[in-house]
Design an enzyme around this catalytic site. Structure first.
Site, PDB file in Angstrom:
ATOM      1  N   GLU A  89     -12.265 -23.298  21.331  1.00  0.00           N
ATOM      2  CA  GLU A  89     -12.217 -21.863  21.607  1.00  0.00           C
ATOM      3  C   GLU A  89     -13.368 -21.478  22.554  1.00  0.00           C
ATOM      4  O   GLU A  89     -14.489 -21.957  22.409  1.00  0.00           O
ATOM      5  CB  GLU A  89     -12.365 -21.145  20.263  1.00  0.00           C
ATOM      6  CG  GLU A  89     -12.623 -19.672  20.307  1.00  0.00           C
ATOM      7  CD  GLU A  89     -12.991 -19.111  18.939  1.00  0.00           C
ATOM      8  OE1 GLU A  89     -12.726 -17.915  18.719  1.00  0.00           O
ATOM      9  OE2 GLU A  89     -13.549 -19.845  18.095  1.00  0.00           O
ATOM     10  N   HIS A  90     -13.074 -20.623  23.519  1.00  0.00           N
ATOM     11  CA  HIS A  90     -14.128 -20.080  24.384  1.00  0.00           C
ATOM     12  C   HIS A  90     -14.744 -18.863  23.700  1.00  0.00           C
ATOM     13  O   HIS A  90     -14.035 -17.979  23.221  1.00  0.00           O
ATOM     14  CB  HIS A  90     -13.554 -19.658  25.739  1.00  0.00           C
ATOM     15  CG  HIS A  90     -14.533 -18.875  26.573  1.00  0.00           C
ATOM     16  ND1 HIS A  90     -15.389 -19.475  27.464  1.00  0.00           N
ATOM     17  CD2 HIS A  90     -14.811 -17.532  26.619  1.00  0.00           C
ATOM     18  CE1 HIS A  90     -16.153 -18.544  28.032  1.00  0.00           C
ATOM     19  NE2 HIS A  90     -15.811 -17.368  27.536  1.00  0.00           N
ATOM     20  N   ASP A 217     -28.428 -30.871  14.661  1.00  0.00           N
ATOM     21  CA  ASP A 217     -29.126 -30.939  15.956  1.00  0.00           C
ATOM     22  C   ASP A 217     -29.455 -29.518  16.404  1.00  0.00           C
ATOM     23  O   ASP A 217     -29.130 -29.107  17.514  1.00  0.00           O
ATOM     24  CB  ASP A 217     -28.238 -31.653  16.988  1.00  0.00           C
ATOM     25  CG  ASP A 217     -29.002 -32.001  18.272  1.00  0.00           C
ATOM     26  OD1 ASP A 217     -30.247 -31.986  18.254  1.00  0.00           O
ATOM     27  OD2 ASP A 217     -28.346 -32.290  19.289  1.00  0.00           O
TER      28      ASP A 217
END
Length: 309
Positions: A89-90, A217
């Site tokens: 998804e953007h 991370d």
């Protein structure tokens, strides 16, 4: 590439939107499709598929907790000329600013999610899950993850373990030391590690470590915000000690005091926190040494010497 994306996503439209991005490992580009805008990460390394499958599994696991926003992953696609793509998804992301404290709260919620399932199961007298094959509502009572994830491009050993100290020493630090040994045969690193691993259990003598789902991370380049709140991305997830998450966050900046205050309001620092944080930063310095070279050697050895005092 666009014709491959059209075919794999079943879209008649695939038009670059002008939004692009990327980091040290992969590059990315947004596309408008007839099903909405997507973001495509591209990597040409032979191990890209494994890396992206781990990232997809991480995004899915975090998304299922409902605690903090991540881009919803859609598909991993092999490239004919080698490498792979991860379609997700953007999101219209911008730098983290207004929502720093909110991110601290939500990261604490993510870490407490599994503990909340344990509390619910003990209250209901339910059966405790054993790790692999978890459904959305099962407590995970081991350390690890159901698939390989990569911190950078180096695969992490996520085999399920009962004991956190064993998991962290063998499957995080030892793996990094082995890679350094293979590439440079660094004698001082090997000798310091052989001494340090004997002392590590003492750092956990008075605390209980409950497995927490981690981003894995969480540095400043992997957090942002959208109009509605904070967002995290590029995860390398596993079930581990909540404190591990804060290690790389403190190494490269990008997190204000409001983030830490909000986080520790929900998860207060346990005795010995500062020394364990150094131990967790050791992993990231070694990982950077293995990724980017001996510029990170000094910091790695310095941490080991400091922990031995």
């Amino acid at each position: 590439m666009e014709s491959l994306l059209k075919k794999e996503l079943g879209s008649s439209l695939m038009k670059p939107s002008g939004h692009s991005g990327g980091g040290c490992i992969s590059q990315g580009q947004s596309y408008d499709t007839d099903k909405g805008r997507v973001f495509v990460k591209i990597n040409h390394k032979p191990e890209a598929r494994r890396m992206f499958l781990g990232e997809m599994a991480s995004l899915e696991a975090i998304h299922r907790t409902g605690t903090v926003l991540v881009p919803k992953p859609i598909k991993v696609i092999d490239q004919p000329d080698g490498g792979a793509m991860l379609v997700m998804e953007h999101l219209d992301m911008r730098s983290l600013n207004r929502y720093s404290a909110k991110l601290g709260e939500q990261m604490a919620d993510l870490h407490l999610h599994n503990q909340g399932l344990r509390h619910k199961l003990s209250k209901e007298g339910g059966t405790i899950g054993k790790g692999p094959g978890q459904s959305d509502l099962q407590y995970v009572d081991k350390f690890g993850f159901h698939t390989v994830t990569c911190c950078g491009y180096i695969p992490q050993v996520n085999d399920w373990q009962e004991d956190w100290v064993s998991f962290y020493t063998r499957q995080r630090i030892q793996t990094q030391i082995d890679l350094i040994e293979k590439s440079s045969g660094d004698r001082e690193a090997r000798e310091l590690w052989s001494q340090l691993q004997l002392k590590i259990p003492q750092l956990f003598a008075d605390i209980e470590v409950v497995p927490a789902l981690l981003h894995g991370d969480l540095w400043g380049g992997n957090v942002a915000e959208v109009e509605s709140g904070p967002v995290i991305f590029d995860p390398a997830s596993f079930y581990g000690h909540s404190e591990f998450e804060l290690a790389i966050a403190g190494m490269f900046g990008g997190f204000g005091g409001s983030f830490y205050s909000a986080f520790h309001d929900k998860i207060p620092k346990a005795p010995g926190f500062d020394k364990r944080l150094k131990l967790y930063q050791l992993f990231h310095y070694l990982n950077h040494w293995n990724h980017f070279g001996s510029g990170y050697r000094g910091s790695s050895l310095s941490i080991m010497r400091g922990l031995l005092k």
